[in-house]
Motif scaffolding. Structure first.
Motif, short mmCIF file in Angstrom:
data_model
loop_
_atom_site.label_atom_id
_atom_site.label_comp_id
_atom_site.label_asym_id
_atom_site.label_seq_id
_atom_site.Cartn_x
_atom_site.Cartn_y
_atom_site.Cartn_z
N GLN A 40 -7.97 -15.44 1.49
CA GLN A 40 -8.42 -14.14 0.97
C GLN A 40 -7.33 -13.07 1.08
O GLN A 40 -7.55 -11.97 1.59
CB GLN A 40 -9.71 -13.70 1.66
CG GLN A 40 -10.84 -14.68 1.45
CD GLN A 40 -12.12 -14.29 2.15
OE1 GLN A 40 -12.10 -13.59 3.15
NE2 GLN A 40 -13.23 -14.75 1.62
N ILE A 41 -6.16 -13.41 0.61
CA ILE A 41 -5.00 -12.52 0.63
C ILE A 41 -4.88 -11.81 -0.71
O ILE A 41 -4.93 -12.45 -1.77
CB ILE A 41 -3.71 -13.31 0.94
CG1 ILE A 41 -3.82 -13.95 2.33
CG2 ILE A 41 -2.48 -12.41 0.83
CD1 ILE A 41 -2.76 -14.99 2.60
N ASP A 42 -4.71 -10.52 -0.68
CA ASP A 42 -4.58 -9.69 -1.87
C ASP A 42 -3.12 -9.73 -2.34
O ASP A 42 -2.27 -8.99 -1.83
CB ASP A 42 -5.02 -8.26 -1.55
CG ASP A 42 -4.85 -7.31 -2.70
OD1 ASP A 42 -4.58 -7.74 -3.84
OD2 ASP A 42 -4.98 -6.08 -2.46
N LEU A 43 -2.83 -10.60 -3.30
CA LEU A 43 -1.46 -10.72 -3.78
C LEU A 43 -0.97 -9.47 -4.50
O LEU A 43 0.21 -9.11 -4.39
CB LEU A 43 -1.31 -11.94 -4.69
CG LEU A 43 -1.43 -13.30 -4.02
CD1 LEU A 43 -1.25 -14.41 -5.04
CD2 LEU A 43 -0.42 -13.44 -2.89
N LEU A 44 -1.86 -8.78 -5.19
CA LEU A 44 -1.43 -7.53 -5.85
C LEU A 44 -1.06 -6.48 -4.80
O LEU A 44 -0.12 -5.71 -4.99
CB LEU A 44 -2.52 -7.01 -6.78
CG LEU A 44 -2.74 -7.83 -8.05
CD1 LEU A 44 -3.88 -7.25 -8.88
CD2 LEU A 44 -1.47 -7.91 -8.87
N GLY A 45 -1.79 -6.46 -3.69
CA GLY A 45 -1.45 -5.56 -2.59
C GLY A 45 -0.09 -5.88 -2.01
O GLY A 45 0.71 -4.98 -1.72
N LEU A 46 0.19 -7.17 -1.83
CA LEU A 46 1.52 -7.57 -1.32
C LEU A 46 2.61 -7.20 -2.32
O LEU A 46 3.69 -6.73 -1.92
CB LEU A 46 1.57 -9.08 -1.06
CG LEU A 46 0.79 -9.61 0.11
CD1 LEU A 46 1.02 -11.10 0.27
CD2 LEU A 46 1.15 -8.87 1.40
N LEU A 47 2.34 -7.41 -3.59
CA LEU A 47 3.31 -7.05 -4.62
C LEU A 47 3.60 -5.55 -4.58
O LEU A 47 4.76 -5.13 -4.70
CB LEU A 47 2.79 -7.46 -5.99
CG LEU A 47 3.74 -7.31 -7.15
CD1 LEU A 47 4.97 -8.19 -6.98
CD2 LEU A 47 3.03 -7.64 -8.46
N GLN A 48 2.58 -4.76 -4.36
CA GLN A 48 2.77 -3.31 -4.26
C GLN A 48 3.63 -2.97 -3.04
O GLN A 48 4.52 -2.12 -3.13
CB GLN A 48 1.43 -2.60 -4.18
CG GLN A 48 1.57 -1.09 -4.12
CD GLN A 48 0.22 -0.39 -4.07
OE1 GLN A 48 -0.82 -1.00 -3.87
NE2 GLN A 48 0.26 0.92 -4.25
N LEU A 49 3.39 -3.61 -1.90
CA LEU A 49 4.22 -3.37 -0.71
C LEU A 49 5.68 -3.69 -1.02
O LEU A 49 6.59 -2.92 -0.69
CB LEU A 49 3.73 -4.21 0.46
CG LEU A 49 2.38 -3.81 1.07
CD1 LEU A 49 1.98 -4.83 2.13
CD2 LEU A 49 2.42 -2.41 1.64
N HIS A 50 5.92 -4.84 -1.63
CA HIS A 50 7.28 -5.25 -2.01
C HIS A 50 7.92 -4.19 -2.92
O HIS A 50 9.06 -3.81 -2.71
CB HIS A 50 7.17 -6.60 -2.73
CG HIS A 50 8.42 -7.12 -3.34
ND1 HIS A 50 9.43 -7.69 -2.59
CD2 HIS A 50 8.83 -7.19 -4.64
CE1 HIS A 50 10.41 -8.08 -3.40
NE2 HIS A 50 10.06 -7.79 -4.64
N HIS A 51 7.15 -3.71 -3.87
CA HIS A 51 7.63 -2.77 -4.88
C HIS A 51 8.02 -1.41 -4.29
O HIS A 51 8.89 -0.72 -4.82
CB HIS A 51 6.54 -2.61 -5.94
CG HIS A 51 7.02 -2.18 -7.27
ND1 HIS A 51 6.15 -1.71 -8.23
CD2 HIS A 51 8.24 -2.13 -7.84
CE1 HIS A 51 6.84 -1.39 -9.31
NE2 HIS A 51 8.10 -1.64 -9.11
N ILE A 52 7.39 -1.03 -3.17
CA ILE A 52 7.69 0.28 -2.56
C ILE A 52 8.63 0.17 -1.36
O ILE A 52 8.90 1.16 -0.69
CB ILE A 52 6.41 1.04 -2.16
CG1 ILE A 52 5.62 0.30 -1.09
CG2 ILE A 52 5.56 1.33 -3.39
CD1 ILE A 52 4.48 1.11 -0.48
N GLY A 53 9.11 -1.04 -1.08
CA GLY A 53 10.11 -1.18 -0.03
C GLY A 53 9.59 -1.60 1.33
O GLY A 53 10.31 -1.50 2.32
#
Length: 92
Positions: free
Chosen positions: A26-39
């Motif tokens: 139940q991992i939110d991949l879009l949330g992880l992508l957002q973290l990656h995108h903001i550094g």
């Protein structure tokens, strides 16, 4: 760390293994992508974080790693910013 996108992601793809692992845990991949995108590079050593900061300036590859119980999820944006891949280490 900024709260604004720091670079272009290009096309975003994910491996079957990453999608399966995220679904099982139940991992939110879009949330992880957002973290990656903001550094927010996740669980990286200082040398790898420094490499990412340099890549923002020089155009190199950007790498993030997020640790979960049994594995890690990696996100890699290519140097030319044409592609971002969400994967597990076994996919590399």
């Amino acid at each position: 760390m900024s709260k604004k996108p720091l670079f272009k992601l290009g096309q975003v793809v994910a491996t079957v293994n990453a999608l399966t692992f995220a679904n099982q845990h139940q991992i939110d991949l879009l949330g992880l992508l957002q973290l990656h995108h903001i550094g927010d590079w996740g669980n990286l050593c200082s040398e790898d974080k420094d490499s990412n900061e340099e890549a923002l300036i020089s155009g190199g590859r950007i790498f993030s790693s997020y640790q979960y119980e049994t594995d890690k999820i990696w996100i890699i944006t290519e140097a030319d910013r044409s592609l971002t891949t969400i994967l597990l280490p076994i996919d590399y």
